[in-house]
Structures are given as structure tokens and as C-alpha cells.
Design a protein around this motif. Structure first.
Motif, PDB file in Angstrom:
ATOM      1  N   VAL A 194      24.972  19.368  28.526  1.00  0.00           N
ATOM      2  CA  VAL A 194      23.591  18.783  28.523  1.00  0.00           C
ATOM      3  C   VAL A 194      23.671  18.309  30.028  1.00  0.00           C
ATOM      4  O   VAL A 194      24.320  18.274  30.740  1.00  0.00           O
ATOM      5  N   LEU A 195      22.261  17.977  30.040  1.00  0.00           N
ATOM      6  CA  LEU A 195      21.752  17.232  31.334  1.00  0.00           C
ATOM      7  C   LEU A 195      22.291  15.861  31.158  1.00  0.00           C
ATOM      8  O   LEU A 195      22.237  15.318  30.345  1.00  0.00           O
ATOM      9  N   VAL A 196      22.337  15.277  32.565  1.00  0.00           N
ATOM     10  CA  VAL A 196      22.718  13.806  32.678  1.00  0.00           C
ATOM     11  C   VAL A 196      21.483  13.037  31.866  1.00  0.00           C
ATOM     12  O   VAL A 196      20.159  13.401  32.146  1.00  0.00           O
ATOM     13  N   ALA A 197      22.010  12.293  30.896  1.00  0.00           N
ATOM     14  CA  ALA A 197      20.847  11.396  30.100  1.00  0.00           C
ATOM     15  C   ALA A 197      20.944   9.999  30.581  1.00  0.00           C
ATOM     16  O   ALA A 197      21.863   9.360  30.517  1.00  0.00           O
ATOM     17  N   PRO A 198      19.800   9.363  30.658  1.00  0.00           N
ATOM     18  CA  PRO A 198      20.073   7.733  30.912  1.00  0.00           C
ATOM     19  C   PRO A 198      20.567   7.100  29.715  1.00  0.00           C
ATOM     20  O   PRO A 198      20.277   7.281  28.689  1.00  0.00           O
ATOM     21  N   GLY A 199      21.409   6.308  30.087  1.00  0.00           N
ATOM     22  CA  GLY A 199      22.001   5.515  29.082  1.00  0.00           C
ATOM     23  C   GLY A 199      23.054   5.947  28.564  1.00  0.00           C
ATOM     24  O   GLY A 199      23.913   5.237  27.641  1.00  0.00           O
ATOM     25  N   LEU A 200      23.445   7.321  28.867  1.00  0.00           N
ATOM     26  CA  LEU A 200      24.853   7.797  28.066  1.00  0.00           C
ATOM     27  C   LEU A 200      25.690   8.388  29.244  1.00  0.00           C
ATOM     28  O   LEU A 200      25.411   9.239  30.185  1.00  0.00           O
ATOM     29  N   SER A 201      26.852   7.577  29.420  1.00  0.00           N
ATOM     30  CA  SER A 201      27.756   7.617  30.250  1.00  0.00           C
ATOM     31  C   SER A 201      28.759   8.925  29.914  1.00  0.00           C
ATOM     32  O   SER A 201      28.786   9.487  28.651  1.00  0.00           O
ATOM     33  N   LEU A 202      29.408   9.448  30.777  1.00  0.00           N
ATOM     34  CA  LEU A 202      30.333  10.514  30.507  1.00  0.00           C
ATOM     35  C   LEU A 202      31.168  10.511  29.335  1.00  0.00           C
ATOM     36  O   LEU A 202      31.532  11.094  28.447  1.00  0.00           O
ATOM     37  N   SER A 203      31.665   8.859  29.285  1.00  0.00           N
ATOM     38  CA  SER A 203      32.686   8.479  28.351  1.00  0.00           C
ATOM     39  C   SER A 203      32.032   8.377  26.853  1.00  0.00           C
ATOM     40  O   SER A 203      32.389   8.964  25.846  1.00  0.00           O
ATOM     41  N   THR A 215      23.870  17.953  36.668  1.00  0.00           N
ATOM     42  CA  THR A 215      22.953  17.100  37.245  1.00  0.00           C
ATOM     43  C   THR A 215      21.483  17.606  37.546  1.00  0.00           C
ATOM     44  O   THR A 215      20.456  17.091  37.607  1.00  0.00           O
ATOM     45  N   GLY A 216      21.338  19.261  37.167  1.00  0.00           N
ATOM     46  CA  GLY A 216      20.300  19.759  37.383  1.00  0.00           C
ATOM     47  C   GLY A 216      19.707  19.465  38.718  1.00  0.00           C
ATOM     48  O   GLY A 216      20.482  19.515  39.711  1.00  0.00           O
ATOM     49  N   SER A 217      18.298  19.582  38.840  1.00  0.00           N
ATOM     50  CA  SER A 217      17.651  19.352  40.058  1.00  0.00           C
ATOM     51  C   SER A 217      17.599  17.802  40.656  1.00  0.00           C
ATOM     52  O   SER A 217      17.008  17.468  41.610  1.00  0.00           O
ATOM     53  N   LEU A 218      18.258  17.050  39.859  1.00  0.00           N
ATOM     54  CA  LEU A 218      18.127  15.310  40.316  1.00  0.00           C
ATOM     55  C   LEU A 218      18.769  15.374  41.305  1.00  0.00           C
ATOM     56  O   LEU A 218      18.047  14.531  42.279  1.00  0.00           O
ATOM     57  N   PRO A 219      19.866  15.621  41.830  1.00  0.00           N
ATOM     58  CA  PRO A 219      20.323  15.354  43.426  1.00  0.00           C
ATOM     59  C   PRO A 219      19.558  15.775  44.260  1.00  0.00           C
ATOM     60  O   PRO A 219      19.137  15.143  45.419  1.00  0.00           O
ATOM     61  N   TYR A 220      18.796  16.941  44.119  1.00  0.00           N
ATOM     62  CA  TYR A 220      17.831  17.491  45.004  1.00  0.00           C
ATOM     63  C   TYR A 220      16.605  16.546  45.179  1.00  0.00           C
ATOM     64  O   TYR A 220      16.191  16.145  46.215  1.00  0.00           O
ATOM     65  N   ARG A 221      16.214  16.176  43.994  1.00  0.00           N
ATOM     66  CA  ARG A 221      14.893  15.312  43.893  1.00  0.00           C
ATOM     67  C   ARG A 221      15.131  13.789  44.448  1.00  0.00           C
ATOM     68  O   ARG A 221      14.398  13.432  45.359  1.00  0.00           O
ATOM     69  N   ALA A 222      16.490  13.562  44.251  1.00  0.00           N
ATOM     70  CA  ALA A 222      16.720  12.159  44.779  1.00  0.00           C
ATOM     71  C   ALA A 222      16.894  12.275  46.199  1.00  0.00           C
ATOM     72  O   ALA A 222      16.669  11.342  47.143  1.00  0.00           O
ATOM     73  N   ALA A 223      17.574  13.388  46.736  1.00  0.00           N
ATOM     74  CA  ALA A 223      17.569  13.666  48.212  1.00  0.00           C
ATOM     75  C   ALA A 223      16.298  13.420  49.005  1.00  0.00           C
ATOM     76  O   ALA A 223      16.080  12.933  49.883  1.00  0.00           O
ATOM     77  N   VAL A 224      15.303  14.063  48.522  1.00  0.00           N
ATOM     78  CA  VAL A 224      14.060  14.134  49.119  1.00  0.00           C
ATOM     79  C   VAL A 224      13.361  12.961  48.985  1.00  0.00           C
ATOM     80  O   VAL A 224      12.570  12.161  49.907  1.00  0.00           O
ATOM     81  N   ASP A 225      13.526  11.910  47.993  1.00  0.00           N
ATOM     82  CA  ASP A 225      12.986  10.766  47.758  1.00  0.00           C
ATOM     83  C   ASP A 225      13.721   9.838  48.759  1.00  0.00           C
ATOM     84  O   ASP A 225      13.178   8.749  49.471  1.00  0.00           O
ATOM     85  N   ALA A 226      15.089  10.033  49.024  1.00  0.00           N
ATOM     86  CA  ALA A 226      15.929   9.231  49.954  1.00  0.00           C
ATOM     87  C   ALA A 226      15.487   9.297  51.348  1.00  0.00           C
ATOM     88  O   ALA A 226      15.178   8.437  52.307  1.00  0.00           O
TER      89      ALA A 226
END
Length: 267
Positions: A194-203, A215-226
């Protein structure tokens, strides 16, 4: 950068789900390797967005091929996001995968934002496994992602058709309800991704039976935002990140020099 001692398939068998960060270029992949990730995926969105093109429409075919080939020298398992395989012909899809030199691929059962017939996608999975049985095929079910036939019964029907065709794993982006995840993992006999889901840890996801998280495109989008946040902070005369809180020029240069050495040795 140590050579991985565990196969890509075995990484799905740990107590916690395999966390697969998705890179969009060499520098991001090197950063993930340096952070200790034993496996790295690519993101079709990040790959084409960094080249100025929108995702989808099979636009990531050549950029993904080029990136996968250069990342092959890294001491990490590489899994390529190949959209729908970039062709309707299963044998052409198998040809493409055979030339990537990766440990795994992620292939989705939709084209042009529409679900395809499960039999058509299963044929692609089977063709890839015939040609490259060693490649971990993560068959993506886009029911929830596209909001088309988004329910457990149809998702399971598609997922199990792909498992019968030889899929090593099933990826269901967009599903995050614990009850749905329990149902999926209980009735799919291969690792569920699955994709990373808010509120659901790996455990928490592990307790629901999930074996892989992307993580999908989340790191890329976060990098652009940063990056934008740094520039706007300077413009507004606000504090910017301290030099110690981001990779130094020297650190990133070191990674690239080492990568160049690895590439030269493999040539």
C-alpha cells in the motif's frame, strides 16, 4: 554503501513491512541508499515531472529505462514503476522489463485513467514472469486509486487473477481503511503493498497484514515544497534551515563521486 545481503523477495518477510522509498533521479536514489534503505523504487510521476511532463500516457517509458539502467550499479535492489508496461502487447511489455536490469517492477492495471480487463493485465504479468522469472512483479490494482469499481470484491477478483498469472506481490494504492486492509491481506496469498497512509504506522500496517509500503511521489513533492519554502523564507527575511539540518554540498558531492566510480567500474 554495502552490497545488499538479502534478496528483494526476502525483504518482504521481515516483522515490519518493507518501506520502499521512491526516487526520481540519481541524487535522490543516492540519498536513500546513504540513509540505509536496502531497496529503492522509482516514481513515474517524479521522473517525468522533473523533465517537465505530466504523469501518465506512457510518458515515463524512456526516462524510467534510462534511470533504471544507471541505478543498477547501486548496492540496493531497484524496483521500477513502469505504469501499464507501456504497451498493450504482453510480449512487448516483457521485452521492456527484460532490458531494465532491475530486481522488481510495479505494473498497473489501468491505461489512460481507465481500468483494463483483468485478463489483459494478467497476460502482461504472465509474459514478464515467463521471460524474467527472477523479477519481482508487483501487480497494481487501481480500483481504489481511480475510484472505479472501488470495493473489496472487485479488488480481490483482480488481485487473485494476477496472482494466478504469477504476480509476486499485489499493490493497492488508495486503500487505507483498516477493515479493507484486513480483508485484502487475508485473501491475497502474496505480499500486499500500500501507499503511506496518514495515521497508519508501519507497525500498525504490519498488524493488518501489509508487507510493503511505498512512498510514491510523496518524497518528490515534499522536496519541491521544501525548496520553495527555503526561497520564500529568504524573500520574507525569515530563518532558513541551518546548514547542519540539510545535507552539505560536500556530502552530496561525495555521493556523486562514489557513484561515478561505481558506474566506471561496471562499464
Amino acid at each position: 554503501m554495502d552490497v545488499p545481503r538479502t534478496t528483494f523477495r526476502e525483504l518482504h518477510d521481515d516483522d515490519l513491512p518493507l518501506l520502499l522509498p521512491n526516487a526520481w533521479d540519481v541524487a535522490s536514489a543516492l540519498a536513500f541508499v546513504d540513509a540505509g534503505f536496502p531497496a529503492i523504487g522509482t516514481t513515474s510521476f517524479g521522473v517525468v515531472a522533473s523533465a517537465g511532463r505530466p504523469d501518465g500516457g506512457r510518458s515515463s517509458k524512456e526516462p524510467t529505462r534510462a534511470l533504471a539502467r544507471v541505478l543498477a550499479v547501486l548496492p540496493a535492489h531497484i524496483s521500477a514503476d513502469i505504469e501499464d508496461g507501456y504497451d498493450d502487447d504482453p510480449e512487448q511489455v516483457a521485452d521492456y522489463v527484460a532490458g531494465l536490469g532491475v530486481a522488481g517492477v510495479n505494473i498497473e492495471d489501468s491505461s489512460a485513467e481507465r481500468l483494463v480487463a483483468p485478463s489483459a493485465h494478467a497476460a502482461k504479468v504472465a509474459a514478464v514472469k515467463r521471460r524474467r522469472p527472477d523479477v519481482y512483479v508487483n501487480a497494481r490494482v487501481d480500483t481504489y486509486w481511480l475510484g472505479q469499481e472501488a470495493g473489496i470484491s472487485e479488488t480481490l477478483r483482480r488481485a487473485n487473477a494476477y496472482v494466478e498469472a504469477g504476480a509476486d506481490g499485489i499493490f493497492v494504492p488508495g486503500v487505507s481503511a483498516p477493515a479493507d486492509l484486513r480483508e485484502l491481506t487475508a485473501h491475497v496469498p502474496v505480499p500486499v503493498n500500500v501507499l503511506v497512509a496518514p495515521g497508519l504506522s508501519l507497525s500498525a500496517l504490519a498488524k493488518l497484514g501489509v508487507r510493503r509500503v511505498s512512498t510514491g511521489s510523496l518524497p518528490y513533492r515534499a522536496a519541491v515544497d521544501a525548496a520553495v519554502a527555503v526561497a520564500t523564507s529568504v524573500r520574507a527575511e525569515r530563518a532558513v534551515p541551518a546548514a547542519t539540518s540539510v545535507p552539505s554540498y560536500a556530502d552530496m558531492q561525495r555521493r556523486l563521486v562514489h557513484f561515478q566510480t561505481l558506474s566506471a567500474r561496471s562499464a
